[in-house]
Design an enzyme around this catalytic site. Sequence first.
Site, PDB file in Angstrom:
ATOM      1  N   CYS A  65       0.832  -1.540  -0.378  1.00  0.00           N
ATOM      2  CA  CYS A  65       0.420  -0.332   0.198  1.00  0.00           C
ATOM      3  C   CYS A  65       0.866   1.278   0.056  1.00  0.00           C
ATOM      4  O   CYS A  65       1.412   1.507   0.480  1.00  0.00           O
ATOM      5  CB  CYS A  65      -0.676   0.208   1.317  1.00  0.00           C
ATOM      6  SG  CYS A  65      -1.816   1.509   1.124  1.00  0.00           S
ATOM      7  N   CYS A  69      -0.002   4.408   6.878  1.00  0.00           N
ATOM      8  CA  CYS A  69      -1.060   4.470   8.831  1.00  0.00           C
ATOM      9  C   CYS A  69      -0.468   3.292   9.380  1.00  0.00           C
ATOM     10  O   CYS A  69       0.175   2.211   9.104  1.00  0.00           O
ATOM     11  CB  CYS A  69      -1.858   4.281   8.068  1.00  0.00           C
ATOM     12  SG  CYS A  69      -3.172   4.100   6.825  1.00  0.00           S
ATOM     13  N   CYS A  72      -0.236   0.155  10.905  1.00  0.00           N
ATOM     14  CA  CYS A  72      -0.694  -0.897   9.047  1.00  0.00           C
ATOM     15  C   CYS A  72       0.122  -1.996   8.694  1.00  0.00           C
ATOM     16  O   CYS A  72       1.645  -1.220   8.715  1.00  0.00           O
ATOM     17  CB  CYS A  72      -1.566  -0.680   7.807  1.00  0.00           C
ATOM     18  SG  CYS A  72      -2.008  -1.352   6.987  1.00  0.00           S
ATOM     19  N   CYS A 109     -16.812  -8.686   4.352  1.00  0.00           N
ATOM     20  CA  CYS A 109     -16.138  -7.864   3.424  1.00  0.00           C
ATOM     21  C   CYS A 109     -15.160  -7.941   2.677  1.00  0.00           C
ATOM     22  O   CYS A 109     -14.502  -8.839   2.766  1.00  0.00           O
ATOM     23  CB  CYS A 109     -15.930  -7.220   5.488  1.00  0.00           C
ATOM     24  SG  CYS A 109     -17.382  -7.163   6.632  1.00  0.00           S
ATOM     25  N   CYS A 142     -19.833  -6.166   1.909  1.00  0.00           N
ATOM     26  CA  CYS A 142     -19.514  -4.968   2.406  1.00  0.00           C
ATOM     27  C   CYS A 142     -18.043  -4.766   1.970  1.00  0.00           C
ATOM     28  O   CYS A 142     -17.315  -5.654   1.971  1.00  0.00           O
ATOM     29  CB  CYS A 142     -19.550  -4.741   3.600  1.00  0.00           C
ATOM     30  SG  CYS A 142     -18.456  -3.370   4.566  1.00  0.00           S
ATOM     31  N   CYS A 202     -20.613   1.739   7.315  1.00  0.00           N
ATOM     32  CA  CYS A 202     -20.174   0.717   8.528  1.00  0.00           C
ATOM     33  C   CYS A 202     -18.410   1.509   8.700  1.00  0.00           C
ATOM     34  O   CYS A 202     -18.004   1.957   7.628  1.00  0.00           O
ATOM     35  CB  CYS A 202     -19.152  -0.812   7.940  1.00  0.00           C
ATOM     36  SG  CYS A 202     -18.451  -1.212   9.438  1.00  0.00           S
ATOM     37  N   ARG A 272     -19.402  -3.799  16.862  1.00  0.00           N
ATOM     38  CA  ARG A 272     -18.655  -5.050  15.581  1.00  0.00           C
ATOM     39  C   ARG A 272     -17.248  -5.232  16.695  1.00  0.00           C
ATOM     40  O   ARG A 272     -16.322  -3.774  17.229  1.00  0.00           O
ATOM     41  CB  ARG A 272     -18.142  -5.074  14.568  1.00  0.00           C
ATOM     42  CG  ARG A 272     -17.671  -6.422  14.023  1.00  0.00           C
ATOM     43  CD  ARG A 272     -18.098  -6.020  12.744  1.00  0.00           C
ATOM     44  NE  ARG A 272     -19.060  -5.882  11.533  1.00  0.00           N
ATOM     45  CZ  ARG A 272     -19.030  -5.432  10.898  1.00  0.00           C
ATOM     46  NH1 ARG A 272     -17.187  -5.634   9.783  1.00  0.00           N
ATOM     47  NH2 ARG A 272     -20.710  -5.141  10.301  1.00  0.00           N
TER      48      ARG A 272
END
Length: 414
Positions: A65, A69, A72, A109, A142, A202, A272
């Site tokens: 990626c 972040c 992550c 998801c 999702c 979400c 969740r």
Amino acid sequence: MDLLNTLVDKGLRRELPTRGEALAVLATSDDELLDVVAAAGKVRRQWFGRRVKLNYLVNLKSGLCPEDCSYCSQRLGSKAGILKYTWLKPEEASRAAAAGVAGGAKRVCLVASGRGPTDRDVDRVTKTIEAIKEENEGVEVCACLGLLAEGQADRLRSAGADAYNHNLNTSEGTYGAITTTHTYADRVETVRQAQGAGLSACSGLIAGMGESDEDLVDVVYALRDLDPDSVPVNFLIPFEGTPLAKEWNLTPQRCLRILAMVRFVCPDVEVRLAGGREVHLRSMQPLALHLVNSIFLGDYLTSEGQAGQADLDMIADAGFEVEGAGTTTLPRHRTDAPAGCGTQPAGCGSHADSGAAGGCGPCGGHGDREPATAEPAAGTGADGATRGEGNGAARTDLVAVRRRGAGTDLAPNA
């Protein structure tokens, strides 16, 4: 406790707690913990009974990626030894999803690393959604693909997506200390785009990154303003090879207090229990079921969860039941009313006592306050708690990189 009685009454009426009340939940002692869980459990049962919704993650594209972040394992420059692969084919993703559905998952998801999808990426995902829907009647899908460009949410909705996930993760005041390649406002805008396209929103948070109690309350109130249908609560998994590898700030008791606070602020929303529950709650996971009404089944994106059968056993042993495909997750007032706060029953709670205590969406604010500092003192968390051995020594033995399921030749653990 008068505090808990007040919070239960407000939760049953869908009335927003004050900031002081939310902070007081996080400040309760371990001696009061079971009382806190019992109180929040009354609110959870009012709106969701004893049902637990199961969700299953499929990582469509792992690693590499370009975003930075800090939390992550797939970030730019990450040295974590995770699986790295490009896009799964629709049939591969559909097979992966089927394993979760077979284990009882009601929602699949679909997640892909990256800043956001290109139009070609959206084409890939729409084909995957169609393949999953064709093979699994009634399953919810999702998508979680990062920042959305104009029109992409509409295309996902047209392809059959039911929801879109994009987490705020932390407070606006501390966001710049966690990520520099995009902004907090970018994330808010993507959630609003998803809602505007008719997708169920979400959006949640990550706890345990060194944030203060005020930061946690800030992000949960910001989520309440956005009014998503689902709020995932993640607990940081401190992967070796990431900037937050040494952030071991959580205890099981702290996690339960955070979940209780979220439930009081978002009483009628699907809360969740997400990534990191096995790492930080450990043997106290069953208590969390009294606070949340939804969990992920099996593994996560780049880390292993406990076996799917262990999840099912835990739910049954704690006296809860898996939510069936034919059951509507959200209370009727959320599913029947239009989204947003143009009408009071729209799901964002009562406007009573809004004032400085807040309101919902653009109809109210949370009053003015100084932004939380993003730079804790050396050796301490943002709330002043000592890191490392003084607040729970690092448990790298609890972090297992995913080596099975999507993107591998090994069967998943769902």
